[in-house]
Design a protein around this motif. Sequence first.
Motif, PDB file in Angstrom:
ATOM      1  N   VAL A  79      41.392  56.482  56.505  1.00 16.40           N
ATOM      2  CA  VAL A  79      40.122  56.647  56.120  1.00 16.40           C
ATOM      3  C   VAL A  79      39.103  55.283  56.482  1.00 16.40           C
ATOM      4  CG1 VAL A  79      38.517  56.625  54.111  1.00 16.40           C
ATOM      5  CG2 VAL A  79      40.151  58.631  54.528  1.00 16.40           C
ATOM      6  N   MET A  80      39.975  53.997  56.094  1.00 18.29           N
ATOM      7  CA  MET A  80      39.624  52.733  56.408  1.00 18.29           C
ATOM      8  C   MET A  80      39.111  52.741  57.807  1.00 18.29           C
ATOM      9  SD  MET A  80      39.095  51.770  53.403  1.00 18.29           S
ATOM     10  CE  MET A  80      38.430  50.126  53.835  1.00 18.29           C
ATOM     11  N   GLU A  81      40.122  53.120  58.680  1.00 20.59           N
ATOM     12  CA  GLU A  81      40.013  52.919  60.230  1.00 20.59           C
ATOM     13  C   GLU A  81      38.483  53.662  60.605  1.00 20.59           C
ATOM     14  OE1 GLU A  81      43.697  54.265  61.690  1.00 20.59           O
ATOM     15  OE2 GLU A  81      44.667  52.408  61.195  1.00 20.59           O
ATOM     16  N   ASN A 110      45.279  47.772  46.837  1.00 20.24           N
ATOM     17  CA  ASN A 110      45.736  46.694  47.922  1.00 20.24           C
ATOM     18  C   ASN A 110      46.185  47.039  49.045  1.00 20.24           C
ATOM     19  OD1 ASN A 110      48.212  47.461  47.174  1.00 20.24           O
ATOM     20  ND2 ASN A 110      48.485  45.635  45.654  1.00 20.24           N
ATOM     21  N   ARG A 111      46.314  48.320  49.298  1.00 22.55           N
ATOM     22  CA  ARG A 111      46.822  48.789  50.484  1.00 22.55           C
ATOM     23  C   ARG A 111      45.888  48.572  51.865  1.00 22.55           C
ATOM     24  NH1 ARG A 111      48.616  54.660  48.757  1.00 22.55           N
ATOM     25  NH2 ARG A 111      46.431  54.408  48.158  1.00 22.55           N
ATOM     26  N   ILE A 112      44.620  48.727  51.272  1.00 23.09           N
ATOM     27  CA  ILE A 112      43.590  48.681  52.269  1.00 23.09           C
ATOM     28  C   ILE A 112      42.842  47.185  52.244  1.00 23.09           C
ATOM     29  CG2 ILE A 112      42.877  51.043  51.628  1.00 23.09           C
ATOM     30  CD1 ILE A 112      40.253  50.232  50.357  1.00 23.09           C
ATOM     31  N   PHE A 113      43.265  46.277  51.797  1.00 25.97           N
ATOM     32  CA  PHE A 113      42.725  44.994  51.883  1.00 25.97           C
ATOM     33  C   PHE A 113      42.748  44.349  53.239  1.00 25.97           C
ATOM     34  CE2 PHE A 113      43.667  43.429  47.177  1.00 25.97           C
ATOM     35  CZ  PHE A 113      42.964  44.286  46.725  1.00 25.97           C
ATOM     36  N   PRO A 114      43.781  44.630  54.004  1.00 28.56           N
ATOM     37  CA  PRO A 114      43.510  44.114  55.590  1.00 28.56           C
ATOM     38  C   PRO A 114      42.374  44.548  56.211  1.00 28.56           C
ATOM     39  CG  PRO A 114      45.953  44.749  54.908  1.00 28.56           C
ATOM     40  CD  PRO A 114      44.894  45.349  53.822  1.00 28.56           C
ATOM     41  N   TYR A 115      41.766  45.648  55.616  1.00 29.38           N
ATOM     42  CA  TYR A 115      40.501  46.519  56.576  1.00 29.38           C
ATOM     43  C   TYR A 115      39.152  45.751  56.118  1.00 29.38           C
ATOM     44  CZ  TYR A 115      43.595  49.878  57.954  1.00 29.38           C
ATOM     45  OH  TYR A 115      44.828  50.535  58.553  1.00 29.38           O
ATOM     46  N   GLY A 116      39.301  44.686  55.087  1.00 30.13           N
ATOM     47  CA  GLY A 116      38.150  44.234  54.945  1.00 30.13           C
ATOM     48  C   GLY A 116      37.864  42.703  55.557  1.00 30.13           C
ATOM     49  N   ASP A 117      36.398  42.657  55.886  1.00 26.36           N
ATOM     50  CA  ASP A 117      35.991  41.246  56.439  1.00 26.36           C
ATOM     51  C   ASP A 117      36.191  40.051  55.576  1.00 26.36           C
ATOM     52  OD1 ASP A 117      35.221  42.107  59.415  1.00 26.36           O
ATOM     53  OD2 ASP A 117      34.003  43.203  58.003  1.00 26.36           O
ATOM     54  N   ARG A 118      35.571  40.268  54.319  1.00 30.13           N
ATOM     55  CA  ARG A 118      35.697  39.595  53.306  1.00 30.13           C
ATOM     56  C   ARG A 118      36.172  40.353  51.915  1.00 30.13           C
ATOM     57  NH1 ARG A 118      30.627  36.154  52.224  1.00 30.13           N
ATOM     58  NH2 ARG A 118      29.569  37.941  52.710  1.00 30.13           N
ATOM     59  N   ILE A 119      36.561  39.681  51.140  1.00 29.85           N
ATOM     60  CA  ILE A 119      36.863  39.849  49.820  1.00 29.85           C
ATOM     61  C   ILE A 119      36.047  39.316  48.707  1.00 29.85           C
ATOM     62  CG2 ILE A 119      38.957  40.646  47.942  1.00 29.85           C
ATOM     63  CD1 ILE A 119      40.586  40.854  50.289  1.00 29.85           C
ATOM     64  N   ALA A 120      35.475  39.895  47.979  1.00 29.55           N
ATOM     65  CA  ALA A 120      34.688  39.553  46.593  1.00 29.55           C
ATOM     66  C   ALA A 120      35.449  39.815  45.456  1.00 29.55           C
ATOM     67  CB  ALA A 120      33.194  39.785  46.733  1.00 29.55           C
ATOM     68  N   GLU A 121      35.777  38.759  44.826  1.00 25.22           N
ATOM     69  CA  GLU A 121      36.546  39.201  43.455  1.00 25.22           C
ATOM     70  C   GLU A 121      35.765  39.022  42.180  1.00 25.22           C
ATOM     71  OE1 GLU A 121      40.578  37.153  43.013  1.00 25.22           O
ATOM     72  OE2 GLU A 121      40.410  36.654  45.180  1.00 25.22           O
ATOM     73  N   MET A 122      35.752  40.132  41.376  1.00 25.78           N
ATOM     74  CA  MET A 122      34.755  40.040  40.075  1.00 25.78           C
ATOM     75  C   MET A 122      35.873  39.877  39.026  1.00 25.78           C
ATOM     76  SD  MET A 122      31.980  42.520  40.306  1.00 25.78           S
ATOM     77  CE  MET A 122      30.856  41.998  38.824  1.00 25.78           C
ATOM     78  N   LEU A 123      35.509  39.291  37.989  1.00 26.48           N
ATOM     79  CA  LEU A 123      35.757  39.111  36.786  1.00 26.48           C
ATOM     80  C   LEU A 123      34.982  39.036  35.475  1.00 26.48           C
ATOM     81  CD1 LEU A 123      39.011  38.845  35.106  1.00 26.48           C
ATOM     82  CD2 LEU A 123      38.537  36.559  35.444  1.00 26.48           C
ATOM     83  N   ASP A 124      35.002  39.703  34.729  1.00 22.94           N
ATOM     84  CA  ASP A 124      34.194  39.714  33.378  1.00 22.94           C
ATOM     85  C   ASP A 124      32.633  39.558  33.847  1.00 22.94           C
ATOM     86  OD1 ASP A 124      33.495  39.686  30.622  1.00 22.94           O
ATOM     87  OD2 ASP A 124      33.676  37.482  30.535  1.00 22.94           O
ATOM     88  N   GLY A 125      32.435  40.556  34.670  1.00 21.11           N
ATOM     89  CA  GLY A 125      30.882  40.558  35.079  1.00 21.11           C
ATOM     90  C   GLY A 125      30.364  39.446  35.981  1.00 21.11           C
ATOM     91  N   ARG A 126      31.289  38.729  36.378  1.00 23.89           N
ATOM     92  CA  ARG A 126      30.882  37.243  37.600  1.00 23.89           C
ATOM     93  C   ARG A 126      31.657  37.601  38.728  1.00 23.89           C
ATOM     94  NH1 ARG A 126      27.938  33.819  34.329  1.00 23.89           N
ATOM     95  NH2 ARG A 126      28.760  33.685  32.097  1.00 23.89           N
ATOM     96  N   ILE A 127      31.010  37.107  39.756  1.00 21.85           N
ATOM     97  CA  ILE A 127      31.798  36.908  40.948  1.00 21.85           C
ATOM     98  C   ILE A 127      32.448  35.710  40.925  1.00 21.85           C
ATOM     99  CG2 ILE A 127      31.558  36.499  43.563  1.00 21.85           C
ATOM    100  CD1 ILE A 127      30.816  39.296  42.902  1.00 21.85           C
TER     101      ILE A 127
END
Length: 250
Positions: A200-202, A222-239
Amino acid sequence: MAKATAIAAAGEQPTTIMAPAVSLQHVNKSFGVGNTYLPVLKDISLDIRRGELLLLVGPSGCGKTTLLSVMAGILDTDDGVVDVFGTRVDRLSQSQKTRFRQQTIGFIFQQFNLIPTLTATENVAVPLIINGRPYREALERAEHYLDLVGLGNRLDHFPTQLSGGQQQRVAIARALVAEPRLVVCDEPTAALDGATGQMVMEMFRKVALSADRAIVVVTHDNRIFPYGDRIAEMLDGRIVDVHDNPDHIK
């Protein structure tokens, strides 16, 4: 002006900075009744680049799906700027937002949300028919997109006759058939096995991504993490972090 004239005289082209696909600036969103409010998004600022597949990750309840809904104009913000391909979504009326979503945004969900009484072709054609395309033209275009996602031999199958991976591919074709510039995906691989999720990611990268589009995928997978150009991490409503993905598959 003098600098621009000098550049032109030298035969050089001035540099143009491409605006981001999505620009969020100081976005806040709360839910509540009366005097009781729960802040869900807290001063979110994030640019999503054109031609990018961005993964949005974080623990359950941190605001990922809410942020996706704000981008798509499904939820109003308390304040802040939501700009999608040059349109200030936060300034649109509800009817304008509905029209904007129809014209600009494609949705892909964990639950495929296919209509069980319609064939694969008819399911994919629905967004076009809603937008006023002639029925036969909508079906022909739907068939083309099903062929693009490898389901050209399943056009007349109903959802119950398709595997989970095939149903997700129908959902992808339905999201892309109107050629949206922004595709938003909420846990699109969570219900799929590893091999199907990778397929699906391909498919996203091959069929959906182009220089003037963007894809945002909310995921815990996390199996699809390699398909992203960037990763944005959220925690408690914030980037809390945005970083290039070193494992990105070109």
